[in-house]
Design a protein around this motif. Sequence first.
Motif, PDB file in Angstrom:
ATOM      1  N   ASP A 449      -3.791   6.181  -5.093  1.00  0.00           N
ATOM      2  CA  ASP A 449      -3.681   5.868  -3.250  1.00  0.00           C
ATOM      3  C   ASP A 449      -3.452   4.433  -3.385  1.00  0.00           C
ATOM      4  O   ASP A 449      -3.429   4.240  -2.161  1.00  0.00           O
ATOM      5  N   ALA A 450      -2.193   3.627  -3.556  1.00  0.00           N
ATOM      6  CA  ALA A 450      -1.769   3.074  -3.936  1.00  0.00           C
ATOM      7  C   ALA A 450      -0.586   3.285  -2.364  1.00  0.00           C
ATOM      8  O   ALA A 450       0.492   4.144  -2.084  1.00  0.00           O
ATOM      9  N   LYS A 451      -1.071   2.080  -1.771  1.00  0.00           N
ATOM     10  CA  LYS A 451      -0.017   2.637  -0.259  1.00  0.00           C
ATOM     11  C   LYS A 451       1.720   1.513  -0.902  1.00  0.00           C
ATOM     12  O   LYS A 451       1.740   0.119  -1.444  1.00  0.00           O
ATOM     13  N   PRO A 452       2.503   1.518  -0.195  1.00  0.00           N
ATOM     14  CA  PRO A 452       3.800   1.404  -0.394  1.00  0.00           C
ATOM     15  C   PRO A 452       3.750  -0.148   0.884  1.00  0.00           C
ATOM     16  O   PRO A 452       2.999  -0.529   1.333  1.00  0.00           O
ATOM     17  N   VAL A 453       4.149  -1.277   0.188  1.00  0.00           N
ATOM     18  CA  VAL A 453       4.051  -2.404   1.132  1.00  0.00           C
ATOM     19  C   VAL A 453       5.209  -2.782   2.117  1.00  0.00           C
ATOM     20  O   VAL A 453       5.435  -3.522   2.696  1.00  0.00           O
ATOM     21  N   VAL A 454       6.661  -1.923   2.318  1.00  0.00           N
ATOM     22  CA  VAL A 454       7.313  -1.575   3.197  1.00  0.00           C
ATOM     23  C   VAL A 454       7.285   0.253   3.215  1.00  0.00           C
ATOM     24  O   VAL A 454       6.898   0.793   2.664  1.00  0.00           O
TER      25      VAL A 454
END
Length: 454
Positions: A449-454
């Motif tokens: 469930d990691a969210k992209p930083v950009v």
Amino acid sequence: MYDFVLRGTLVLPDRTVQGGWIAVSGEKIAAIGEGVPPAASVFRDVGDALVLPGFVDGQTHATSYKGLPGFAATSRSALAGGITTMVDMPYDNPDPLNTVDRFDLKVAAVNEHSSCDVALYATIAPGQGTAEMARLAAKGAVAFKISSMESHPVRFPRLPANDMFDILEASVETGLPVGLHNEDQEIVRGMIARFKSQNRITPEWHEPSRPVVAEMAATANFLELGAATGAHVHIVHISHPRGYDLVSRYREEGVRATAELCVHYLHFDAARDIGRLGARMKVSPPIRPGVLDDLWHRLDEGKVDFISTDHSSWPIDNKYTPSIFDAGAGIPGLETLAPSFYTDLKAKGRAPERIMAEYLSEKPARFFGLWPQKGALTIGADADMAVMTPGSYRFDASRTFDGLNWSPYDGETFDARVTMTVLRGNIVWDGKDVLAQPGAGRFIARLPDAKPVV
């Protein structure tokens, strides 16, 4: 009763707490508080020393020389430097990590040899196609790495632009960033040939042989490919402030672009240091002359996404060549990352602990999809901690744990040192000895469930 309690000056995400404590149950942070600490099976009080989240080094080359067993010495060095998680590059010796089978072999090597936790980059070989990318992402790879400059025809090859384009297109579905070693091969090889023909082969010719334009041309080309594909394009090392301006400009236009800064670019100056260090400071892209203040300014402006070591596991004999162009590029850096950055931050009048927690822990953990398991002192996170004790000390490379025992930092005086490292609730470095055994480390996959930083 808790398993472990550590008391000291806690560097938490939102504040610094003197006389705070962290309580650990199992491998996780279970409670954080102030005042009288709770009972625990193991208790340590480090006084006024800083308790930081364990560092996440976003660029380590543990296996580029000794192959997969290279995790053993490299991970011990990481722990001695407060690094609890290494993100290892895919350019293994003898073969790169570009297939699921090789990914499985490398994960097994982490679990057998490593004393610290390890996340993994993957790569794609020239002409391979992109079918393997989704499978590598499903295995838990945190990013892909490719290069516009050949270092080795098999292990570290150059990718032509059409392959880069295909890889970036395929990466969008995986959600993973694609990192680039950013040098234009034709410019660099042409300059090296010119200098060799003029017998300009001593160390001071390394930097001009890989001019800023070679770095910027490769960077700009990759950013344009990112703009065309919608991929997350990441420049893994930029040696000149213009590169950070370039990435920032594309990002303002909506391109998913990020930029990493290796800590040695903030410390060394080619004009000042090449005479005393010679090939010992050879890295690629090279350390530049006269840009230190501007690089620090780019950091202050927020144009740097995180800071790494680019640790390279080359023995010193690899540097002793008649021609600088035959000397290996890369330096050891795991045990000097935190002391060097702390010392330079202090000299610049910054608050070292806040910036270190952000750029050495939280930002790389978020970038690679490891946060909140890694990267911050928060309840529920892995109990990874690095204790830094302020005080002057002289760095002696002959006493490092990397099996290399050389460094361009040898003999320098730092203003703080790592005196304890805690990995998932266990003291693995006590300031004198690495206490963890091979196999104490684990492979860490990108969180689903990691969210992209950009």
